[in-house]
Design an enzyme around this catalytic site. Structure first.
Site, mmCIF file in Angstrom:
data_model
loop_
_atom_site.group_PDB
_atom_site.id
_atom_site.type_symbol
_atom_site.label_atom_id
_atom_site.label_comp_id
_atom_site.label_asym_id
_atom_site.label_seq_id
_atom_site.Cartn_x
_atom_site.Cartn_y
_atom_site.Cartn_z
ATOM 1 N N LYS A 234 8.378 3.098 -8.589
ATOM 2 C CA LYS A 234 7.429 3.250 -9.697
ATOM 3 C C LYS A 234 8.132 3.373 -11.048
ATOM 4 O O LYS A 234 9.326 3.645 -11.133
ATOM 5 C CB LYS A 234 6.503 4.434 -9.430
ATOM 6 C CG LYS A 234 5.445 4.069 -8.352
ATOM 7 C CD LYS A 234 4.360 5.108 -8.211
ATOM 8 C CE LYS A 234 3.277 4.613 -7.264
ATOM 9 N NZ LYS A 234 2.241 5.645 -7.007
ATOM 10 N N ARG A 267 5.254 7.643 0.962
ATOM 11 C CA ARG A 267 4.718 6.271 1.025
ATOM 12 C C ARG A 267 5.719 5.355 0.341
ATOM 13 O O ARG A 267 5.937 5.467 -0.870
ATOM 14 C CB ARG A 267 3.361 6.222 0.319
ATOM 15 C CG ARG A 267 2.724 4.851 0.320
ATOM 16 C CD ARG A 267 1.353 4.874 -0.346
ATOM 17 N NE ARG A 267 0.741 3.566 -0.317
ATOM 18 C CZ ARG A 267 0.982 2.601 -1.206
ATOM 19 N NH1 ARG A 267 1.860 2.828 -2.195
ATOM 20 N NH2 ARG A 267 0.385 1.452 -1.117
HETATM 21 N N1 LIG Z 1 -2.039 7.530 -1.449
HETATM 22 C C1 LIG Z 1 -1.437 6.681 -2.320
HETATM 23 N N2 LIG Z 1 -1.798 5.376 -2.343
HETATM 24 C C2 LIG Z 1 -1.197 4.523 -3.230
HETATM 25 N N3 LIG Z 1 -1.560 3.209 -3.267
HETATM 26 C C3 LIG Z 1 -0.968 2.349 -4.148
HETATM 27 C C4 LIG Z 1 0.023 2.808 -5.002
HETATM 28 C C5 LIG Z 1 0.677 1.834 -5.931
HETATM 29 O O1 LIG Z 1 1.778 1.298 -5.265
HETATM 30 P P1 LIG Z 1 1.767 -0.154 -4.556
HETATM 31 O O2 LIG Z 1 0.722 -0.219 -3.502
HETATM 32 O O3 LIG Z 1 3.129 -0.506 -4.133
HETATM 33 O O4 LIG Z 1 1.386 -1.126 -5.751
HETATM 34 P P2 LIG Z 1 0.037 -1.907 -5.958
HETATM 35 O O5 LIG Z 1 -1.017 -0.869 -6.131
HETATM 36 O O6 LIG Z 1 0.311 -2.755 -7.185
HETATM 37 O O7 LIG Z 1 -0.194 -2.738 -4.705
HETATM 38 N N4 LIG Z 1 0.420 4.124 -5.009
HETATM 39 C C6 LIG Z 1 -0.190 4.994 -4.125
HETATM 40 C C7 LIG Z 1 0.166 6.400 -4.068
HETATM 41 O O8 LIG Z 1 1.026 6.899 -4.820
HETATM 42 N N5 LIG Z 1 -0.478 7.196 -3.160
#
Ligand SMILES: Nc1nc2ncc(COP(=O)(O)OP(=O)(O)O)nc2c(=O)[nH]1
Length: 288
Positions: A234, A267
């Protein structure tokens, strides 16, 4: 020291953290591997855009030690294109059906109740809702299926990265907001023991605020639930990483710190190095 909010919550709740049961987080920090079946996720968008590639990725993550595979069909990054329900279902359901047979639990990362329902019917075990079960229909779905759900803190308003959100004390403010979410969930018939809380690093929080939430992660156990954290790659690490495009080492360091501070789930995108960090932390604090 403990903030007044934490003290008040702890006294009011006076319940132990129920991290027990056969949940992946029952014994030590569980690793949740991210599987973005999206074209535009901020870190790995488009890499797993066919079911075959997504399943191969899931198999790799399970082989590297993932306890949970988190399947998402819509990017949550600021400004991402919204995804219609049917499109999101078409993205996640075939993957969940194919991954449900692996030796790991499956969570669905969605804010839409129909997508959660379709995912649960397809074999998902956990609902991961970045809006903190803010939709009453989502609360009804989680109660009806009686499944674990991740209740993450994010601001109701769409996140505008340029606007600074005035928190008095970001940890106290997020704790209080999550406490209200948990009470709403309980009123919908969801048992607190099936909920996992997550401070939502980067969601409406500036870098320093995300680090403060990481530092005081253990205080979230005052809510009486297991605690999850998502920090992988992030923007909070942008000015920490030597190479701004390579935030893996910073992510792994943060995983160790989160595990040492009692995280029940981390995660992450890169399972093996973060699983190593979890074991290093457990060995250091004598939990393994
Ligand atoms: N519970 C939880 N869920 C999440 N889902 C997505 C993201 C964002 O990360 P990522 O899925 O890699 O990116 P994107 O939302 O662009 O797919 N962060 C979280 C988090 O910190 N906690």
């Amino acid at each position: 020291g403990r903030s007044s909010v934490v003290a008040a919550l702890t006294d009011a709740l006076d319940i132990g953290v129920d991290a027990g049961g056969d949940h992946p987080w029952a014994n030590g920090t569980a690793v949740m591997g991210i599987l973005n079946a999206t074209p535009d996720s901020f870190h790995d968008g488009g890499e797993y855009d066919t079911v075959e590639r997504a399943v191969a990725r899931a198999e790799t993550m399970v082989a590297e030690g993932a306890d949970i595979v988190d399947v998402g069909g819509e990017s949550t990054r600021p400004g991402a294109d919204p995804v219609p329900v049917e499109t999101e279902i078409d993205r996640v359901v075939p993957v969940i059906e194919a991954v449900a047979g692996l030796d790991a639990q499956v969570s669905v990362d969605t804010r839409k109740p129909p997508v959660a329902r379709a995912a649960l019917e397809a074999g998902a075990d956990i609902v991961n809702d970045v809006t903190g079960l803010s939709d009453a229909a989502m609360r009804r779905t989680v109660a009806e299926y009686d499944v674990p759900a991740v209740c993450m803190h994010s601001l109701a308003a769409p996140v505008d990265p340029n606007r600074s959100y005035a928190y008095d004390d970001v940890v106290d403010d997020v704790l209080e907001a999550l406490s209200e979410r948990l009470l709403l969930a309980e009123r919908a018939g969801i048992d607190r023991s099936q909920l996992v809380v997550d401070p939502g690093l980067g969601f409406g929080k500036r870098s320093g605020e995300s680090f403060a939430l990481l530092d005081r992660l253990d205080e979230f156990h005052a809510l009486g639930c297991p605690v999850m954290v998502g920090h992988s790659h992030k923007s909070m690490f942008a000015d920490v990483a030597t190479d701004p495009d390579d935030r893996l080492a910073a992510t792994v360091a943060a995983t160790a710190l989160a595990a040492e501070r009692g995280a029940d789930v981390v995660r992450v995108h890169d399972v093996a190095p973060n699983a190593d960090a979890v074991r290093t932390a457990a060995r250091t604090i004598g939990e393994e």
